[in-house]
Design an enzyme around this catalytic site. Structure first.
Site, PDB file in Angstrom:
ATOM      1  N   ASP A   8       0.858  -1.180   0.000  1.00  0.00           N
ATOM      2  CA  ASP A   8       0.000   0.000   0.000  1.00  0.00           C
ATOM      3  C   ASP A   8       0.897   1.234   0.000  1.00  0.00           C
ATOM      4  O   ASP A   8       1.673   1.444   0.932  1.00  0.00           O
ATOM      5  CB  ASP A   8      -0.877  -0.050   1.262  1.00  0.00           C
ATOM      6  CG  ASP A   8      -1.977   0.990   1.227  1.00  0.00           C
ATOM      7  OD1 ASP A   8      -2.052   1.753   0.231  1.00  0.00           O
ATOM      8  OD2 ASP A   8      -2.754   1.044   2.196  1.00  0.00           O
ATOM      9  N   ASP A 103      -3.128   2.521  -5.794  1.00  0.00           N
ATOM     10  CA  ASP A 103      -1.985   2.531  -4.867  1.00  0.00           C
ATOM     11  C   ASP A 103      -1.934   1.314  -3.962  1.00  0.00           C
ATOM     12  O   ASP A 103      -1.286   1.334  -2.935  1.00  0.00           O
ATOM     13  CB  ASP A 103      -2.019   3.816  -4.030  1.00  0.00           C
ATOM     14  CG  ASP A 103      -3.320   3.963  -3.251  1.00  0.00           C
ATOM     15  OD1 ASP A 103      -4.236   3.141  -3.474  1.00  0.00           O
ATOM     16  OD2 ASP A 103      -3.412   4.888  -2.428  1.00  0.00           O
ATOM     17  N   GLU A 104      -2.604   0.253  -4.348  1.00  0.00           N
ATOM     18  CA  GLU A 104      -2.754  -0.851  -3.412  1.00  0.00           C
ATOM     19  C   GLU A 104      -2.893  -2.166  -4.184  1.00  0.00           C
ATOM     20  O   GLU A 104      -3.582  -2.209  -5.204  1.00  0.00           O
ATOM     21  CB  GLU A 104      -4.053  -0.603  -2.643  1.00  0.00           C
ATOM     22  CG  GLU A 104      -4.118  -1.161  -1.277  1.00  0.00           C
ATOM     23  CD  GLU A 104      -5.522  -0.936  -0.690  1.00  0.00           C
ATOM     24  OE1 GLU A 104      -5.895  -1.778   0.114  1.00  0.00           O
ATOM     25  OE2 GLU A 104      -6.211   0.025  -1.054  1.00  0.00           O
TER      26      GLU A 104
END
Lengths: 362, 382
Positions: A8, A103-104
């Site tokens: 993350d 983003d993960e």
């Protein structure tokens, strides 16, 4: 035994802005919509979070809490660029990458571990590579299942690294608040707290009967997760569950013509995104927020999977008509499509569905 | 008009024609019943413009005439009277019908008979006679398969075909087909086929009741009408509009062969199907039938009848059968369609013939070739 990483990126949008503009480094950065337009915070840099600012907070509130905050309008195409760089580093490590958002992602690194590397070394290596090659900082959780990995990555942010050793999952989860567990929302957490269940450990020691009473069909799944036995696999295909587009209006909108037009515009946008991604969905959703902040979603399921502008437009417009009322004004409107063809949990290909066969073939 | 009759007879006559009184008043006078004098009897008629019913009540006629009065009011009033003589007198001046019996005396507003829609009469055409039991059985086994929604109007009817000394009734909605062959009591001179509203057939079935006298059928396709004359203690005529259009060519829908044929005891299989329906109703109304030929000589062939619902649970009955011819078979039905056909066959044994899981299932009683019922299966994952 499986080994899963949850990675993350820390304060992703803000971090990209700080990366591109060194003047912003070390300063409270607020990426999001302008306060005068009722914008909300998309990402706040850690410097800004010190002021109690979090994402989804109205920008007006954020600006009040942190007057020195630097408000930046999001540059999504730039974030997408950086995201692709990061994802390609993930894919260097393993093919089994399930991106959850820009983003993960979950990474199944079982093969890497089986080839002789240690989980800690793999995680450290990944963090270093991402920082060296993209300038971004990633928090990483490693474990034998998705639940543990995801909770791990969140525990030590920013720049976190948590490795949960095989066999220690239950002990790791036990002291954590029950709402950390995937599938336990705020409402459920409240109910559990009322029953005296505060931690995941409290939850894990309940009987199966109790779980069945509390969670019905989800009982086994949640119980296993609470006990650290999570067998959900990294779903490479299920990366995208829905595609949607929404707008918060600068001022409340009550004009029906304007709303109809916006719904059509959003529907067309969603249809194009579907097409670009080669996706077809069956469920069309309309999200609305009233002037009093009541937010709700109305949805309808089509007969067939589609990416057709016309069909999505029609479905969304029909949903809108049912909600229009001269006494209502809206501050947010969104259109989304979900229930994709490959998404076997919620749909089957139409020709596999149970159905009554016709007597006449006209 | 001045007549006298017995309360009992008038009450029974009004109950018969009451079924044809319009419930909604597109034409307000159709909510009335027409009283007239014919062949020294009181004639009662009612129509909702689709169906007309007429019956005759024994009466003593002092003065002929005809008039219409609100059906519901008259029926309820007559029903409230004791079984005694009723005198009906129309006062031409005031237009009121005076009804007196014992110490009761009423005046009812009337509408002139000339405003009543003409009750169609069918005098010519093809006449056939049929045994009332044969007719009732045919209607019971066929009419329920007619469509109830109007998207294809011909399917809301029962096709009735007369050919020499035989009749054939057929009905189908989009998913099932029922065909019944029966004997006429006479032989008709020409072949003829009409589509009669299923509603009419159900009314006819009710009116025939337990009468023993032959029912007379008069068809005049040219006028778009059919008449049924029910005889007995009293005489009733039902005239119905026919449905216009072409009935589907159903012969081609009846499979000519099968790969599995299971002989099932009706009461047993009906009981198991009803049990399965309890579970099916909370899911998608699917009942699965798994036909299992005997694996060894000492083992009987079996049918597994099962249903499941995500929320409720599942249920499976294993029923021993007399016989399965052919291979293992799997077929799933909508529970209503399955229960409907098993319920009308009601006793004895039934043969279920299947080919594949997605081709029609055929039900035939084993004791006669009169009846065939085709049901399209549900497509399911087995």
């Amino acid at each position: 035994m499986r080994h899963i990483i949850h990675a993350d990126l820390d304060a992703f949008y803000a971090a990209v802005e700080q990366l591109d503009n060194p003047d912003l480094v070390g300063k409270p950065v607020l990426v999001g919509g302008r306060p005068e337009n009722r914008g909300v915070v998309a990402t706040a840099s850690y410097e800004a979070r010190a002021f109690g600012i979090h994402s989804a907070m109205p920008m007006k509130t954020a600006a009040y809490r942190c007057p020195q905050g630097i408000i930046i309008t999001p540059r999504f195409s730039r974030y997408k660029e950086k995201s692709l760089e990061v994802m390609s580093i993930f894919r260097d490590l393993t093919d089994l990458v399930e991106p959850l958002s820009m983003d993960e992602a979950y990474l199944d690194i079982t093969a890497v571990i089986e080839s002789g590397q240690k989980p800690l070394a793999v995680a450290l290596d990944l963090k270093r590579r991402i920082f060296d090659e993209t300038g971004l900082v990633v928090s990483v959780g490693v474990g034998t299942g998705k639940t543990v990995a995801k909770i791990g990555s969140d525990l030590d942010k920013p720049d976190g690294l948590v490795v949960v050793q095989p066999g220690e999952e239950a002990d790791f989860l036990a002291p954590l608040a029950v709402n950390k567990l995937w599938g336990i929302g705020p409402k459920t957490a409240e109910r559990l707290n009322d029953e005296g269940i505060q931690t995941i450990g409290d939850l894990a020691c309940q009987s199966l009967d109790w779980f069945t009473k509390m969670f019905g069909k989800r009982a086994n799944n949640i119980r296993n997760k609470a006990m650290g036995q999570d067998t959900d696999s990294v779903d490479v295909r299920g990366a995208t569950k829905s595609i949607s587009s929404e707008t918060t209006f600068a001022g409340d909108v009550g004009n029906e013509e304007v709303l109809r037009h916006l719904v059509e515009q959003k529907a067309v946008g969603v249809a194009r995104q579907l097409e670009r991604n080669g996706l077809k969905g069956r469920t069309v959703k309309l999200k609305l927020r009233l002037s009093d902040f009541t937010t709700f979603t109305r949805q309808t399921t089509l007969q067939f999977h589609t990416d057709s502008e016309e069909q999505i437009k029609n479905a969304a417009s029909t949903l809108l008509e049912l909600e229009l009322d001269p006494n209502r004004t809206f501050r947010l409107l969104g259109v989304g499509v979900a229930n994709f063809e490959y998404d076997s949990e919620t749909s089957e290909p139409t020709d596999m569905k149970e159905r009554q066969l016709p007597l006449f073939t006209y | 008009m001045k007549i006298s009759c017995l309360q009992e007879n008038l009450s029974r006559g009004l109950a018969v024609v009451g079924r044809a009184v319009a419930s909604r008043a597109t034409l307000p006078v159709t909510q009335n019943v027409l009283l007239s004098v014919e062949q020294s009897m009181l004639k009662l008629s009612a129509t909702n413009l689709e169906i007309a019913m007429t019956t005759w009540v024994g009466a003593s006629i002092q003065e002929e005439g005809s008039i219409t009065v609100p059906a519901r009011l008259l029926t309820e009033f007559v029903n409230s009277l004791p079984n005694d003589t009723i005198d009906l007198t129309l006062d031409q001046g005031s237009g009121l019908l005076e009804i007196s019996s014992g110490n009761s005396n009423a005046h009812i507003n009337t509408t002139e008979a000339s405003e009543f829609p003409p009750i169609p009469t069918v005098d010519d055409g093809i006449a056939a006679q049929v045994d009332p039991l044969v007719l009732k059985s045919a209607i019971t086994r066929v009419a329920f398969a007619a469509a109830t929604e109007e998207s294809r109007p011909v399917l809301t009817g029962v096709e009735m075909k007369l050919d020499a000394g035989k009749f054939t009734m057929a009905a189908a909605d989009g998913f099932r087909l029922a065909v019944h062959h029966g004997d006429l009591l006479n032989s008709v001179s020409e072949e003829m086929s009409v589509i009669i509203p299923a509603r009419t057939m159900n009314e006819l079935n009710r009116l025939v009741g337990d009468r023993e006298e032959p029912v007379e059928i008069l068809m005049t396709p040219a006028k778009g009408q059919v008449m049924f004359r029910v005889q007995g203690a009293d005489r009733i005529e039902i005239v119905s509009q026919l449905l216009q259009g072409t009935f589907p060519n159903y012969e081609q829908l009846i499979p000519q062969s099968y790969t599995t044929r299971a002989i099932m005891d009706l009461p047993t299989v009906l009981r198991s199907a009803r049990t399965a329906a309890i579970f099916a109703r909370d899911g998608s109304n699917i009942i699965r039938m798994h036909l299992l030929p005997a694996e060894a000589d000492s083992e009987p062939p079996k049918v597994e009848i099962s249903a499941r619902s995500e929320e409720v649970g599942d249920n499976k009955d294993v029923v021993d059968l007399d016989e399965i011819e052919g291979e293992e078979g799997k077929i799933a039905f909508n529970s209503r369609y399955l229960l409907d056909v098993l319920a009308v066959l009601d006793k004895g044994k039934v043969a279920l013939e299947t080919t594949t899981s997605s081709s029609p299932g055929v039900f035939r009683p084993t004791d006669s070739d009169d009846y065939i019922h085709v049901v399209m299966p549900m497509f399911v994952q087995w």
